[in-house]
Each structure stands twice: as C-alpha cells, then as structure tokens.
Scaffold this motif. Structure first.
Motif, PDB file in Angstrom:
ATOM      1  N   LYS A 183      -5.058  58.702  64.109  1.00  0.00           N
ATOM      2  CA  LYS A 183      -4.457  58.800  62.679  1.00  0.00           C
ATOM      3  C   LYS A 183      -2.948  58.389  62.875  1.00  0.00           C
ATOM      4  CE  LYS A 183      -7.077  62.762  61.322  1.00  0.00           C
ATOM      5  NZ  LYS A 183      -7.360  64.245  61.195  1.00  0.00           N
ATOM      6  N   PHE A 184      -2.350  58.397  64.257  1.00  0.00           N
ATOM      7  CA  PHE A 184      -0.891  58.235  64.397  1.00  0.00           C
ATOM      8  C   PHE A 184      -1.115  56.713  64.156  1.00  0.00           C
ATOM      9  CE2 PHE A 184       0.694  61.877  67.237  1.00  0.00           C
ATOM     10  CZ  PHE A 184       0.631  62.775  66.233  1.00  0.00           C
ATOM     11  N   TYR A 185      -2.024  55.958  64.745  1.00  0.00           N
ATOM     12  CA  TYR A 185      -1.796  54.667  64.702  1.00  0.00           C
ATOM     13  C   TYR A 185      -2.175  54.034  63.492  1.00  0.00           C
ATOM     14  CZ  TYR A 185      -3.376  49.729  65.925  1.00  0.00           C
ATOM     15  OH  TYR A 185      -3.384  48.349  66.081  1.00  0.00           O
ATOM     16  N   GLU A 186      -3.029  54.722  62.651  1.00  0.00           N
ATOM     17  CA  GLU A 186      -2.892  54.227  61.106  1.00  0.00           C
ATOM     18  C   GLU A 186      -1.850  54.385  60.479  1.00  0.00           C
ATOM     19  OE1 GLU A 186      -6.428  56.438  60.120  1.00  0.00           O
ATOM     20  OE2 GLU A 186      -7.902  54.907  61.316  1.00  0.00           O
ATOM     21  N   VAL A 187      -0.850  55.370  60.848  1.00  0.00           N
ATOM     22  CA  VAL A 187       0.348  55.631  60.140  1.00  0.00           C
ATOM     23  C   VAL A 187       1.300  54.605  60.684  1.00  0.00           C
ATOM     24  CG1 VAL A 187       2.378  57.021  59.590  1.00  0.00           C
ATOM     25  CG2 VAL A 187      -0.105  58.140  59.588  1.00  0.00           C
ATOM     26  N   THR A 188       1.549  54.379  61.686  1.00  0.00           N
ATOM     27  CA  THR A 188       2.477  53.396  62.465  1.00  0.00           C
ATOM     28  C   THR A 188       1.702  52.643  63.539  1.00  0.00           C
ATOM     29  OG1 THR A 188       4.227  55.058  62.107  1.00  0.00           O
ATOM     30  CG2 THR A 188       4.635  53.327  63.675  1.00  0.00           C
ATOM     31  N   PRO A 189       1.290  51.485  63.006  1.00  0.00           N
ATOM     32  CA  PRO A 189       0.479  50.704  64.331  1.00  0.00           C
ATOM     33  C   PRO A 189       1.631  49.812  65.219  1.00  0.00           C
ATOM     34  CG  PRO A 189       0.456  49.563  62.144  1.00  0.00           C
ATOM     35  CD  PRO A 189       0.846  50.710  61.847  1.00  0.00           C
ATOM     36  N   ASP A 190       2.396  50.678  65.518  1.00  0.00           N
ATOM     37  CA  ASP A 190       3.383  49.822  66.554  1.00  0.00           C
ATOM     38  C   ASP A 190       3.168  50.464  67.910  1.00  0.00           C
ATOM     39  OD1 ASP A 190       5.414  48.945  67.993  1.00  0.00           O
ATOM     40  OD2 ASP A 190       7.009  49.475  66.495  1.00  0.00           O
ATOM     41  N   THR A 191       2.609  49.830  68.957  1.00  0.00           N
ATOM     42  CA  THR A 191       2.168  50.244  70.073  1.00  0.00           C
ATOM     43  C   THR A 191       3.424  50.334  71.097  1.00  0.00           C
ATOM     44  OG1 THR A 191       1.630  48.026  70.789  1.00  0.00           O
ATOM     45  CG2 THR A 191      -0.376  49.814  69.930  1.00  0.00           C
ATOM     46  N   ASN A 192       4.515  50.193  70.689  1.00  0.00           N
ATOM     47  CA  ASN A 192       5.773  50.350  71.363  1.00  0.00           C
ATOM     48  C   ASN A 192       5.975  51.802  71.376  1.00  0.00           C
ATOM     49  OD1 ASN A 192       6.605  47.840  72.442  1.00  0.00           O
ATOM     50  ND2 ASN A 192       7.323  47.416  70.413  1.00  0.00           N
ATOM     51  N   PHE A 193       5.492  52.675  70.452  1.00  0.00           N
ATOM     52  CA  PHE A 193       5.781  53.912  69.980  1.00  0.00           C
ATOM     53  C   PHE A 193       4.876  54.940  69.894  1.00  0.00           C
ATOM     54  CE2 PHE A 193       9.563  51.506  68.764  1.00  0.00           C
ATOM     55  CZ  PHE A 193      10.745  52.136  69.462  1.00  0.00           C
ATOM     56  N   VAL A 194       3.652  54.346  69.549  1.00  0.00           N
ATOM     57  CA  VAL A 194       2.426  54.994  69.236  1.00  0.00           C
ATOM     58  C   VAL A 194       1.405  54.322  70.290  1.00  0.00           C
ATOM     59  CG1 VAL A 194       2.822  55.765  67.192  1.00  0.00           C
ATOM     60  CG2 VAL A 194       1.532  54.003  67.208  1.00  0.00           C
ATOM     61  N   ALA A 195       0.555  55.339  70.664  1.00  0.00           N
ATOM     62  CA  ALA A 195      -0.748  54.830  71.544  1.00  0.00           C
ATOM     63  C   ALA A 195      -1.726  54.003  70.993  1.00  0.00           C
ATOM     64  CB  ALA A 195      -1.379  56.106  72.170  1.00  0.00           C
ATOM     65  N   ASP A 196      -1.993  53.114  71.661  1.00  0.00           N
ATOM     66  CA  ASP A 196      -3.185  52.271  71.105  1.00  0.00           C
ATOM     67  C   ASP A 196      -4.507  52.777  71.119  1.00  0.00           C
ATOM     68  OD1 ASP A 196      -5.096  50.114  70.764  1.00  0.00           O
ATOM     69  OD2 ASP A 196      -3.918  48.402  71.654  1.00  0.00           O
ATOM     70  N   PRO A 197      -5.253  53.087  70.226  1.00  0.00           N
ATOM     71  CA  PRO A 197      -6.427  53.874  70.219  1.00  0.00           C
ATOM     72  C   PRO A 197      -7.535  53.302  70.814  1.00  0.00           C
ATOM     73  CG  PRO A 197      -5.992  53.249  67.960  1.00  0.00           C
ATOM     74  CD  PRO A 197      -4.645  52.833  68.781  1.00  0.00           C
ATOM     75  N   ARG A 198      -7.480  52.053  71.370  1.00  0.00           N
ATOM     76  CA  ARG A 198      -8.308  51.050  71.883  1.00  0.00           C
ATOM     77  C   ARG A 198      -8.219  51.519  73.357  1.00  0.00           C
ATOM     78  NH1 ARG A 198      -6.365  45.546  68.848  1.00  0.00           N
ATOM     79  NH2 ARG A 198      -4.390  46.964  69.382  1.00  0.00           N
ATOM     80  N   LYS A 199      -7.210  52.145  73.874  1.00  0.00           N
ATOM     81  CA  LYS A 199      -7.075  52.444  75.166  1.00  0.00           C
ATOM     82  C   LYS A 199      -6.914  54.138  75.288  1.00  0.00           C
ATOM     83  CE  LYS A 199      -4.404  48.158  76.384  1.00  0.00           C
ATOM     84  NZ  LYS A 199      -3.162  47.754  76.847  1.00  0.00           N
ATOM     85  N   GLY A 200      -6.492  54.722  74.197  1.00  0.00           N
ATOM     86  CA  GLY A 200      -6.168  56.159  74.303  1.00  0.00           C
ATOM     87  C   GLY A 200      -4.965  56.240  75.073  1.00  0.00           C
ATOM     88  N   SER A 201      -4.241  57.614  74.955  1.00  0.00           N
ATOM     89  CA  SER A 201      -2.966  57.923  75.532  1.00  0.00           C
ATOM     90  C   SER A 201      -3.231  58.934  76.322  1.00  0.00           C
ATOM     91  CB  SER A 201      -2.467  58.573  73.965  1.00  0.00           C
ATOM     92  OG  SER A 201      -1.238  59.427  74.500  1.00  0.00           O
ATOM     93  N   LYS A 202      -2.361  58.971  77.392  1.00  0.00           N
ATOM     94  CA  LYS A 202      -2.099  60.052  78.304  1.00  0.00           C
ATOM     95  C   LYS A 202      -2.269  61.218  77.739  1.00  0.00           C
ATOM     96  CE  LYS A 202      -1.265  56.388  81.159  1.00  0.00           C
ATOM     97  NZ  LYS A 202      -0.799  55.369  80.309  1.00  0.00           N
ATOM     98  N   HIS A 203      -1.612  61.362  76.604  1.00  0.00           N
ATOM     99  CA  HIS A 203      -1.652  62.731  75.876  1.00  0.00           C
ATOM    100  C   HIS A 203      -3.010  63.475  75.739  1.00  0.00           C
ATOM    101  CE1 HIS A 203       2.478  63.353  74.716  1.00  0.00           C
ATOM    102  NE2 HIS A 203       2.737  62.216  74.267  1.00  0.00           N
ATOM    103  N   ASN A 204      -3.859  62.204  75.431  1.00  0.00           N
ATOM    104  CA  ASN A 204      -5.510  62.574  75.116  1.00  0.00           C
ATOM    105  C   ASN A 204      -5.897  63.179  76.584  1.00  0.00           C
ATOM    106  OD1 ASN A 204      -5.748  59.462  73.334  1.00  0.00           O
ATOM    107  ND2 ASN A 204      -5.059  61.606  72.610  1.00  0.00           N
ATOM    108  N   ARG A 205      -5.559  62.638  77.533  1.00  0.00           N
ATOM    109  CA  ARG A 205      -6.086  63.288  78.964  1.00  0.00           C
ATOM    110  C   ARG A 205      -5.464  64.518  79.325  1.00  0.00           C
ATOM    111  NH1 ARG A 205      -8.227  58.541  81.339  1.00  0.00           N
ATOM    112  NH2 ARG A 205      -7.624  56.652  80.360  1.00  0.00           N
ATOM    113  N   GLY A 206      -4.453  65.149  78.440  1.00  0.00           N
ATOM    114  CA  GLY A 206      -4.012  66.284  78.922  1.00  0.00           C
ATOM    115  C   GLY A 206      -2.822  66.063  80.182  1.00  0.00           C
ATOM    116  N   CYS A 207      -2.464  64.912  79.982  1.00  0.00           N
ATOM    117  CA  CYS A 207      -1.564  64.316  81.047  1.00  0.00           C
ATOM    118  C   CYS A 207      -0.219  63.924  81.024  1.00  0.00           C
ATOM    119  CB  CYS A 207      -2.296  63.462  82.043  1.00  0.00           C
ATOM    120  SG  CYS A 207      -3.654  64.226  83.027  1.00  0.00           S
ATOM    121  N   ALA A 208       0.319  64.204  79.480  1.00  0.00           N
ATOM    122  CA  ALA A 208       1.519  63.699  79.134  1.00  0.00           C
ATOM    123  C   ALA A 208       2.334  64.735  78.435  1.00  0.00           C
ATOM    124  CB  ALA A 208       1.511  62.315  78.154  1.00  0.00           C
ATOM    125  N   ILE A 209       3.850  64.754  78.488  1.00  0.00           N
ATOM    126  CA  ILE A 209       4.592  65.862  77.835  1.00  0.00           C
ATOM    127  C   ILE A 209       5.674  65.190  77.387  1.00  0.00           C
ATOM    128  CG2 ILE A 209       5.708  67.949  78.207  1.00  0.00           C
ATOM    129  CD1 ILE A 209       2.836  68.243  78.989  1.00  0.00           C
TER     130      ILE A 209
END
Length: 226
Positions: A119-145
């Motif tokens: 959903k974030f990517y669809e709002v702002t598809p700028d991978t400098n600031f939002v995670a690329d959903p093709r790779k996923g985020s460290k947040h999705n792993r429970g490993c980013a704060i």
C-alpha cells in the motif's frame, strides 16, 4: 538443506491453498500466520514480541496508527510496536546506554505487515523512501525500527535533520548542510545504535536495520494475531 527446501515448499503450498496472492512478489516468499506459528514453535527465540512489554519506558509515536503520516490514512488498527525478540533485546541495551546520557528512544514504526508495504508503494512509488514490494522491507521481517531521541527530563524530541518521513535530501543519514546541533544529535543516535547491532540506511536518518535481518523471512501477520 533438505529441511529448508521442504519448509519453503510447505510455505508455498500453504499460501497457494489459502489463495494468498500479492501484486509484486511470489507468495511463497512471504510467510503467513500458520507458517509463522510453525516457525516459532521450532525457533521460539525468533518470535515477534511487543516492544513496550520488554522496554516499558520506551516512548511510542506510532504514526501509521494515525493520519499523521505521508499517506494521510490510518494504516494500522492499533498504536503498537513489535519486533523479533533479538531485535528488542538489542533495543533494550540501546535504551540503557542512552539513559546514562539522560536520553531515551521514541519509536515511530517497527514490524510492518507485508500488505502495508504494498500500500505504501502504491501511494509513493519512490524506492528512495518506501520499500520496493518486489523485495520487501526489513520492517516486514520484524528487523527494522524507525526512531528518534528524546530528552528524559523534558520528554521532548531532540532536534533532528527533518521530521519523521521527511522525504527530502536533508533526511539522508550523512547529509552535511545542516545546523550543527542537528548533526550532533543525528550522529549520537547513529553511534549508539551502531554500537548495539543496528545500521542506519543512507536515505533516512530515523531508519535502522538489525544486523541479523537476513536470518528472518518476510511476514504478513496482522497485529491482532501476534
């Protein structure tokens, strides 16, 4: 190796059986609830835990549980923060270190279900600031704060280069053209976090990845199921 391959096959079959589909990534690469529950039975130290239960004094400002974020929509049903147990124990050490300096941590975001990354990517598809959903985020792993510093006496945040989710060059972890005090505060946060197993990302002074993130899969678990 065989065990790992069999487990990955199980995840893929399970997700297919559920009809779980994602727009940007193969469903077999994202762990759903049943697979996660099986994982933590075998490896309980890898579970997601609520940060406040382990570090009661930590300050929460979970922006995605409000409309005060770049989407202007409430993305989380609850203002809660979770991370993998080793991540939280490292944060506990950070908080203890900062306390000796009269400071503490304020958390803006932690574990994030994979569907929110889409959903974030669809709002702002700028991978400098939002995670690329093709790779996923460290947040999705429970490993980013996502976090900042607060003064324990006043409760106020220290002056940082930008606000949280300030999508500009000034948000960069090493951006030089800033008032000196903002640089000092940013570098203090960076040095303490790095000393306890975290690494800042280049484009966001507030975003820290746990050094062991690669050991954990992408998750799509709602807060209510943790």
């Amino acid at each position: 190796m065989k065990r790992c391959l069999l487990f990955n096959l199980f995840v893929m079959i399970f997700n297919m059986a559920l009809g779980q589909h994602y727009k940007y990534i193969d469903s077999s690469k994202v762990m759903g609830l049943k697979s996660y529950q099986q994982e933590i039975k075998e490896h309980p130290d890898s579970r997601l835990v609520e940060i406040k239960k382990y570090i009661p004094e930590i300050v929460l400002d979970i922006r995605y549980a409000t409309t005060n974020n770049f989407t202007h929509h409430r993305m989380y049903p609850q203002a809660r923060a979770f991370a993998r147990l080793p991540v939280v124990m490292a944060l506990k050490d950070v908080e203890a270190d900062l306390k000796t300096r009269g400071l503490g941590l304020k958390i803006y975001d932690a574990y994030r279900p994979y569907t929110i990354t889409e959903k974030f990517y669809e709002v702002t598809p700028d991978t400098n600031f939002v995670a690329d959903p093709r790779k996923g985020s460290k947040h999705n792993r429970g490993c980013a704060i996502d976090l900042s510093l607060v003064d324990l006496k006043t409760g106020k945040e220290l002056d940082m280069p930008t606000g949280f989710d300030g999508f500009s060059r000034k948000a960069g972890a090493n951006y030089p053209d800033l008032p000196q005090q903002k640089i000092v505060n940013r570098e203090l946060l960076k040095s303490v976090m790095q000393a306890h197993g975290f690494k800042v990302i280049a484009t966001e002074w507030w975003h820290y990845d746990f050094n062991g993130w690669a050991n954990y899969p992408l998750l799509d678990i709602p807060f209510s199921a943790i």
